[in-house]
Design a protein around this motif. Sequence first.
Motif, PDB file in Angstrom:
ATOM      1  N   LEU A 109       0.835  -1.204   0.000  1.00  0.00           N
ATOM      2  CA  LEU A 109       0.000   0.000   0.000  1.00  0.00           C
ATOM      3  C   LEU A 109       0.867   1.251   0.000  1.00  0.00           C
ATOM      4  CD1 LEU A 109      -2.659   1.562   0.195  1.00  0.00           C
ATOM      5  CD2 LEU A 109      -2.601   1.205   2.679  1.00  0.00           C
ATOM      6  N   THR A 110       1.821   1.314   0.912  1.00  0.00           N
ATOM      7  CA  THR A 110       2.653   2.521   0.968  1.00  0.00           C
ATOM      8  C   THR A 110       3.544   2.642  -0.264  1.00  0.00           C
ATOM      9  OG1 THR A 110       4.234   1.307   2.373  1.00  0.00           O
ATOM     10  CG2 THR A 110       2.617   2.701   3.476  1.00  0.00           C
ATOM     11  N   ALA A 111       3.992   1.495  -0.790  1.00  0.00           N
ATOM     12  CA  ALA A 111       4.794   1.548  -2.018  1.00  0.00           C
ATOM     13  C   ALA A 111       3.962   2.064  -3.188  1.00  0.00           C
ATOM     14  CB  ALA A 111       5.347   0.161  -2.331  1.00  0.00           C
ATOM     15  N   ASP A 112       2.709   1.613  -3.288  1.00  0.00           N
ATOM     16  CA  ASP A 112       1.839   2.066  -4.381  1.00  0.00           C
ATOM     17  C   ASP A 112       1.492   3.547  -4.242  1.00  0.00           C
ATOM     18  OD1 ASP A 112       1.919  -0.441  -5.445  1.00  0.00           O
ATOM     19  OD2 ASP A 112      -0.107  -1.026  -4.831  1.00  0.00           O
ATOM     20  N   ILE A 113       1.338   4.006  -3.003  1.00  0.00           N
ATOM     21  CA  ILE A 113       1.095   5.441  -2.797  1.00  0.00           C
ATOM     22  C   ILE A 113       2.264   6.238  -3.377  1.00  0.00           C
ATOM     23  CG2 ILE A 113       0.971   7.256  -1.044  1.00  0.00           C
ATOM     24  CD1 ILE A 113      -0.654   5.287   0.689  1.00  0.00           C
ATOM     25  N   GLY A 114       3.497   5.760  -3.137  1.00  0.00           N
ATOM     26  CA  GLY A 114       4.671   6.432  -3.687  1.00  0.00           C
ATOM     27  C   GLY A 114       4.687   6.409  -5.205  1.00  0.00           C
ATOM     28  N   LYS A 115       4.321   5.283  -5.796  1.00  0.00           N
ATOM     29  CA  LYS A 115       4.292   5.181  -7.261  1.00  0.00           C
ATOM     30  C   LYS A 115       3.245   6.120  -7.856  1.00  0.00           C
ATOM     31  CE  LYS A 115       5.709   0.308  -7.299  1.00  0.00           C
ATOM     32  NZ  LYS A 115       5.263  -1.081  -7.561  1.00  0.00           N
ATOM     33  N   LEU A 116       2.101   6.202  -7.212  1.00  0.00           N
ATOM     34  CA  LEU A 116       1.039   7.074  -7.702  1.00  0.00           C
ATOM     35  C   LEU A 116       1.477   8.535  -7.650  1.00  0.00           C
ATOM     36  CD1 LEU A 116      -1.904   5.172  -6.016  1.00  0.00           C
ATOM     37  CD2 LEU A 116      -1.792   5.676  -8.461  1.00  0.00           C
ATOM     38  N   ARG A 117       2.121   8.927  -6.568  1.00  0.00           N
ATOM     39  CA  ARG A 117       2.612  10.303  -6.456  1.00  0.00           C
ATOM     40  C   ARG A 117       3.624  10.604  -7.555  1.00  0.00           C
ATOM     41  NH1 ARG A 117       3.558  11.333   0.016  1.00  0.00           N
ATOM     42  NH2 ARG A 117       1.569  12.354   0.428  1.00  0.00           N
ATOM     43  N   SER A 118       4.527   9.661  -7.792  1.00  0.00           N
ATOM     44  CA  SER A 118       5.551   9.861  -8.824  1.00  0.00           C
ATOM     45  C   SER A 118       4.927   9.986 -10.206  1.00  0.00           C
ATOM     46  CB  SER A 118       6.543   8.694  -8.811  1.00  0.00           C
ATOM     47  OG  SER A 118       7.245   8.648  -7.577  1.00  0.00           O
TER      48      SER A 118
END
Length: 418
Positions: free
Chosen positions: A176-185
């Motif tokens: 979840l936290t990794a995907d949040i980072g990918k979405l922001r990028s």
Amino acid sequence: MRRTTAAVSAALITALGAGCATSGKPETKQADAGVPATISWWSTGGDDETAAFQKAADLYKKSHPGVTIKVQTLSWDDAYAKLLAASTSRSGPDILSGGLTWTIQFGMRGAMVDLRKYGIEALRAQAQPAQWKSAVSPDGTVYGVPLDMSTHALYYRKDLLGKAGVTAPPKTWDELTADIGKLRSAGVKRPFSIDWGNLDWIGFFNYLHQAGGAFYTADCKPSLDTPQAERALSYWVDLYRKHGAPTDTVAGGDALETGTAMVSGGSWIAMSLDTDKPELKGKWAMAALPAGPAGPTTFIGGRAVGVTSYSKYVQQSADFVKFLYSDQALDAIAAESRARNVAFIPPRPDKIATSSFTPEQSAVFAGIIKTGAAAPGCPGWDDSAPDVAKQLQSAILGRADLKTALSEAAKIMERNAG
């Protein structure tokens, strides 16, 4: 109970304090089981839900022509206070339904019937175990039984996840936290938000259990002074403070519509998302919440239904409550709910496939509910919950460290346990 505002919570606490003197009042004289009966049921929820329950009541009358059951709506905002006032005055409905643990609180004040005397425990094998446990008093008294279920799911925008190269919804906390980072990028400004349980104990409940913790021990002692509770609160706080989950609550459908990629929200969102937000049709999907280090355990909400001790028609009312678990009753409620586009998940896991949701949605909920947990039925929990939420909020808002917030919450639970 789906939503509790601060104002409502304060009113409930006041009402609870005023309701402690009911148990000493004499029992209402019961009418003979064979006489005609007009039974009133005060149902917490909306008018469409009341109409669905009325279908079951009308069906019951066909096989019990001497029994008429009239269902009346109480709104979530003031239902607890009204039901507690009725319990205090010992005048009101024959049957009531509301939050899953409410009947325990009313029963401890002498206002509910122990349904074990009327064979209600035969339903236990049909119910979801954790939900049944939540609705039953810690001493085993059955003042109410689950009437329906609700739960959390992760709603997500397939198009926005695809933009970030995410091919499937996150299955773990780390994902979840990794995907949040990918979405922001990828330029997605609002990767994640929480609807049901935002800054509330219900939201924390998921992370607490997924970390292997609980609000209480098995014998109803506060259980927030544990590494599991601290780990859960640390992760939950980070979702807000490090990963940008908004502290202002935005309704799940609105969040998805305005560009939020993933939303943790109530099961009812799935019921009307396509009709309320037609532009999202085909763009969204749902899955279980990401699992924590101890597993995927997710909150199960819903209502409990029970019979008041001041009813003149206890036996007939108890028989109807048992009828509510029958295939006929549940199918009738689900059909009317579906016709009215209202969320209804039956209290029997084997009937979830016939809920008012689509077969695909029902299958997702069935999987979530299989390992779900429900609100604690421990003494004083309903008194404590609003103030426990405030302590948890203090950690999110930076007003207290994790250990202090958990310690203060435990103290509140301890004070109210007596």
